[in-house]
Scaffold this active site. Sequence first.
Site, PDB file in Angstrom:
ATOM      1  N   CYS A 398       0.831  -1.206   0.000  1.00  0.00           N
ATOM      2  CA  CYS A 398       0.000   0.000   0.000  1.00  0.00           C
ATOM      3  C   CYS A 398       0.869   1.261   0.000  1.00  0.00           C
ATOM      4  O   CYS A 398       1.447   1.593  -1.024  1.00  0.00           O
ATOM      5  CB  CYS A 398      -0.991  -0.042   1.163  1.00  0.00           C
ATOM      6  SG  CYS A 398      -2.462   0.934   0.812  1.00  0.00           S
ATOM      7  N   HIS A 528      -3.482  -5.200   0.517  1.00  0.00           N
ATOM      8  CA  HIS A 528      -2.820  -5.729   1.722  1.00  0.00           C
ATOM      9  C   HIS A 528      -2.897  -7.257   1.709  1.00  0.00           C
ATOM     10  O   HIS A 528      -3.847  -7.821   2.266  1.00  0.00           O
ATOM     11  CB  HIS A 528      -3.526  -5.207   2.975  1.00  0.00           C
ATOM     12  CG  HIS A 528      -3.340  -3.748   3.215  1.00  0.00           C
ATOM     13  ND1 HIS A 528      -2.361  -3.244   4.039  1.00  0.00           N
ATOM     14  CD2 HIS A 528      -3.985  -2.675   2.710  1.00  0.00           C
ATOM     15  CE1 HIS A 528      -2.424  -1.926   4.057  1.00  0.00           C
ATOM     16  NE2 HIS A 528      -3.401  -1.554   3.248  1.00  0.00           N
ATOM     17  N   GLU A 530      -1.436  -9.309   3.454  1.00  0.00           N
ATOM     18  CA  GLU A 530      -1.273  -9.903   4.789  1.00  0.00           C
ATOM     19  C   GLU A 530      -2.597 -10.343   5.409  1.00  0.00           C
ATOM     20  O   GLU A 530      -2.635 -11.273   6.207  1.00  0.00           O
ATOM     21  CB  GLU A 530      -0.548  -8.931   5.736  1.00  0.00           C
ATOM     22  CG  GLU A 530      -1.314  -7.675   6.160  1.00  0.00           C
ATOM     23  CD  GLU A 530      -1.113  -6.499   5.216  1.00  0.00           C
ATOM     24  OE1 GLU A 530      -0.786  -6.734   4.043  1.00  0.00           O
ATOM     25  OE2 GLU A 530      -1.290  -5.337   5.649  1.00  0.00           O
TER      26      GLU A 530
HETATM   27  N1  GLN Z   1      -1.895   6.626   2.953  1.00  0.00           N
HETATM   28  C1  GLN Z   1      -2.010   5.881   1.739  1.00  0.00           C
HETATM   29  C2  GLN Z   1      -3.388   5.987   1.117  1.00  0.00           C
HETATM   30  O1  GLN Z   1      -4.330   6.390   1.743  1.00  0.00           O
HETATM   31  C3  GLN Z   1      -1.651   4.435   1.983  1.00  0.00           C
HETATM   32  C4  GLN Z   1      -2.659   3.721   2.832  1.00  0.00           C
HETATM   33  C5  GLN Z   1      -2.144   2.416   3.366  1.00  0.00           C
HETATM   34  O2  GLN Z   1      -0.959   2.129   3.325  1.00  0.00           O
HETATM   35  N2  GLN Z   1      -3.017   1.596   3.897  1.00  0.00           N
HETATM   36  O3  GLN Z   1      -3.549   5.644  -0.020  1.00  0.00           O
END
Ligand code: GLN
Length: 604
Positions: A398, A528, A530
């Site tokens: 992300c 994600h 994970e």
């Molecule tokens: N802050 C970034 C976004 O909002 C990444 C979010 C995250 O890593 N979950 O896109």
Amino acid sequence: MKYVLVTGGVVSGLGKGVTASSIGLLLKACGLRVTSIKIDPYLNTDAGTMSPFEHGEVFVLDDGGEVDLDLGNYERFLDTKLTRDHNITTGKIYQSVIDKERRGDYLGKTVQVVPHITDAIQEWIERVAMIPVDGKSGSPDVCVIELGGTIGDIESMPFIEALGQFSYRVGTENFCLIHVSLVPVLNVVGEQKTKPTQHSVRQLRGLGLTPHILTCRSTTALEENVKVKVSQFCHVPAENIITLYDVPNIWHIPLLLRDQKAHEAILKVLNLLGKAGKPELDEWISRAEKCDKLHEPVHIAMVGKYTGLSDSYLSVLKALVHASVSHGKKLFVDWVPASDLEDATKKENPDAYKAAWKLLKGADGVLVPGGFGDRGVQGKILAAKYARENRKPFLGICLGMQIAVIDFARSVLGLKDANSTEFDPNTKNPCVIFMPEGSKTHMGGTMRLGSRRTYFHVLDCKSAKLYGNRSFIDERHRHRYEVNPDMVGRLEKAGLSFTGKDGKDETSRRMEIVELPNHPYFVGVQFHPEFKSRPGKPSPLFLGLIAAACGELDVALHSCGSQRTVLNGLVNCPMKLKYRNATPAKCTNGLPDGVYSNGNGIYL
Ligand code: GLN
């Protein structure tokens, strides 16, 4: 439907969630279909707006629910898929009652905690318990309900009252209450003290709940006379008093419960002895046993913001464990506070700067997890740059993907001010931008959340192979920003490959997976992975990172002909996770030091 309620007393952080998950696993091993509900008596509607530093990670479900990390434990232990409704909070209950009141559903009555809130709680539990969560149709047999917090907390009172009524309503054979308590040992005399447990059970009874089984956390097994004493004072049969003493890793907990016949006690209360079989835990046992034997190390540098609390990245850690165990390696997580890698730290705290870079350079692989806000972002960009230039295996999740794109735009395209508009709204080269559908004013539940599909656009790439050459995958998301589609062409021309996108054809504009084809392993993902990793089904991308970190990616890719081979061809067992901190960090994982300890006060 049968219900098992798990409450906790004496102190918080006794590992109630792990105990409840282990009970669920044990019942599942007896052939029952098990679901779970977590009650969090706090006022927040969900965990979405809570700081990971204060409360541990926000776990994300398929349906986009942002929930307590304990639901992650349930999904991993029971291999289920839960919904946002499986996490009940005071906020959700009150909201539903207030909505009803505004609709006029209470027909002019005064709306009160008893009976309206307590009824809403019971109805919610009954409704959600029926939802199948194991991929089969029909409702589950047993629902494990974990009540967060400690007996006596003001905010859990309506729940206690509701659960008292509930136990009466569903009847004795359908309700089993397990109370998790603490039996401390006073070092001076070395005696196991039962008084805190006695008080806590008395308090529980005073509130109208009668425990059938006590699980006592202690450093060693309860002595026989202590058990007898607890039994007499708490009015619980001695055979229903279980000790959960310290074990090398949490995968031993279900085995501890089984060895003390906790399943028989539960099945007896629920009148299920005829229906359930003997617990089949062979796979689980072989994992728990193999785990202690792993010795070949693999070091992963975790470059994050919240390196002071390992719970902040719980699912990432679990996914690393699942993958490294599958790969037969002993995992060492080297925490690198991202801001310590930055130039500013070089001047302010040269020792921390040196330590951070030493850890990063010494690691076999680098992982940059998700995150929000600009603290440590520059350090993360430097970590991605280092991994890219030095051919060190890298997985960016992300925000970790976004910063890898920023580094590439700056270093390779030469756009010195390239940035995400999250960190520099006025940048002339916005390579990561705010997504049109997001909201900047409302925080809760307004991100792009939950399971979304990613289609592979490049078939001959590492991620597609790791996922078993499937044409698409479904992974969970939680973000507001995305790679700027208008810059993708330039980035690709310079060598960055966007191998996965949200649509099937060339018109898809949302980038999901990015790779550097000529790098041993450089993968960034907008999702994600994970959250869907399981002990028996490690996440393919984590597996790729670990294999690449061990210089064995080719072998791993070779055995990835199909998804089935990836998942079944693995030997899984938990392992001890050791931490080396650049700056000393407290890693509690929600438990007091020494609980389920691996010698570092950390359990997995
Ligand atoms: N802050 C970034 C976004 O909002 C990444 C979010 C995250 O890593 N979950 O896109």
